[in-house]
Design a protein around this motif. Structure first.
Motif, short mmCIF file in Angstrom:
data_model
loop_
_atom_site.label_atom_id
_atom_site.label_comp_id
_atom_site.label_asym_id
_atom_site.label_seq_id
_atom_site.Cartn_x
_atom_site.Cartn_y
_atom_site.Cartn_z
N THR A 159 0.83 -1.21 0.00
CA THR A 159 0.00 0.00 0.00
C THR A 159 0.86 1.26 0.00
O THR A 159 0.55 2.25 -0.67
CB THR A 159 -0.93 0.00 1.23
N TYR A 160 1.95 1.21 0.76
CA TYR A 160 2.89 2.35 0.78
C TYR A 160 3.38 2.68 -0.62
O TYR A 160 3.40 3.84 -1.04
CB TYR A 160 4.05 2.03 1.72
N ARG A 161 3.75 1.65 -1.38
CA ARG A 161 4.25 1.91 -2.72
C ARG A 161 3.15 2.40 -3.65
O ARG A 161 3.38 3.29 -4.48
CB ARG A 161 4.89 0.64 -3.28
N ALA A 162 1.93 1.87 -3.51
CA ALA A 162 0.82 2.33 -4.33
C ALA A 162 0.51 3.81 -4.05
O ALA A 162 0.22 4.58 -4.97
CB ALA A 162 -0.42 1.48 -4.05
N LEU A 163 0.59 4.22 -2.79
CA LEU A 163 0.37 5.63 -2.44
C LEU A 163 1.47 6.52 -3.01
O LEU A 163 1.20 7.66 -3.40
CB LEU A 163 0.31 5.77 -0.92
N TYR A 164 2.67 5.98 -3.08
CA TYR A 164 3.75 6.77 -3.68
C TYR A 164 3.54 6.98 -5.17
O TYR A 164 3.94 8.00 -5.73
CB TYR A 164 5.09 6.09 -3.41
N ILE A 165 2.91 6.02 -5.84
CA ILE A 165 2.59 6.21 -7.26
C ILE A 165 1.62 7.37 -7.41
O ILE A 165 1.76 8.22 -8.30
CB ILE A 165 2.02 4.92 -7.86
N LEU A 166 0.62 7.44 -6.52
CA LEU A 166 -0.31 8.58 -6.55
C LEU A 166 0.43 9.89 -6.27
O LEU A 166 0.11 10.93 -6.85
CB LEU A 166 -1.42 8.37 -5.51
N ASN A 167 1.41 9.83 -5.39
CA ASN A 167 2.24 11.01 -5.11
C ASN A 167 2.97 11.47 -6.37
O ASN A 167 3.04 12.67 -6.67
CB ASN A 167 3.23 10.67 -4.00
N TRP A 168 3.52 10.51 -7.12
CA TRP A 168 4.23 10.87 -8.34
C TRP A 168 3.30 11.46 -9.39
O TRP A 168 3.67 12.40 -10.09
CB TRP A 168 4.93 9.63 -8.90
#
Length: 215
Positions: A159-168
């Motif tokens: 989930t952390y990595r998926a949220l970082y994709i939204l951040n990008w």
């Protein structure tokens, strides 16, 4: 800092807390891959070398120190704690880390933003993080020993990595000129690796059943 970056950081931090809670409360690391924990520690060591010469913010400094401290604490408990180390499933956690580390190191030498030791090590940490979870997923698939805390730990990492994709995505549209293709592609690969786990985790959660991965 946008809400997606903050949520990603907090989710990442929570994954550490969940794993430490499991180990401390149960005095067991059963179902946890030492190989994956070693790889993540290597990721943080290589990525946070700038602690010695660059200050970004107090938040940035504290998060880096917490991630390093938590990673080394987990390694210590799994390898040296008198009780915890006896629960480590060494016979099943046999994923050859060299097959991950060497290709990532070669790729970092070939593909990076700037030719310097620090930048190559940083690129190496990005590539390595994308695949560091593989020994953990393989261990869970082999043993089917997936308690709630272990399942939650892996789910939070994904989930952390998926949220970082939204951040990008957010930064792409709000910060003109912000382009980090190396990071973006690695992050997409990392999230995709979690895809199968997400499916079975959410299915087990909806049906209130024990999580099991296909063998």
């Amino acid at each position: 800092m946008n809400i997606f970056r903050l949520a990603g950081d907090m989710t990442h931090l929570l994954s550490f807390l969940v794993l430490l809670l499991k180990i401390q409360a149960t005095k067991s690391c059963r179902g946890i891959s030492l190989r994956t924990q070693e790889l993540y520690t290597l990721v943080f060591v290589c990525r946070y070398l700038d602690l010695f010469f660059r200050y970004v913010s107090l938040y940035n400094l504290l998060m880096k120190l917490v991630f390093l401290g938590a990673s080394f604490t987990i390694l210590y408990l799994m390898k040296y704690h008198r009780v915890v180390r006896q629960t480590y499933d060494k016979e099943q956690d046999t994923f050859r880390s060299v097959f991950i580390v060497v290709p990532c190191a070669v790729l970092a030498v070939l593909v990076h933003y700037e030719w310097s030791v620090i930048e190559v090590l940083w690129a190496f940490s990005i590539y390595l993080e994308a695949v560091a979870i593989l020994p953990q997923l393989v261990l869970l698939q082999r043993t089917q020993n997936i308690d709630n805390l272990t399942g939650n730990y892996v789910f939070l990492l994904g989930t952390y990595r998926a949220l970082y994709i939204l951040n990008w995505v957010y930064r792409y549209f709000t910060e003109p000129g912000h382009r980090q293709w190396l990071v973006w592609l690695s992050g997409i690969v990392q999230t995709a690796i979690y895809g199968d786990f997400f499916y079975y985790y959410l299915r087990a959660w909806r049906s209130n059943e024990k999580l099991a991965l296909p063998t």
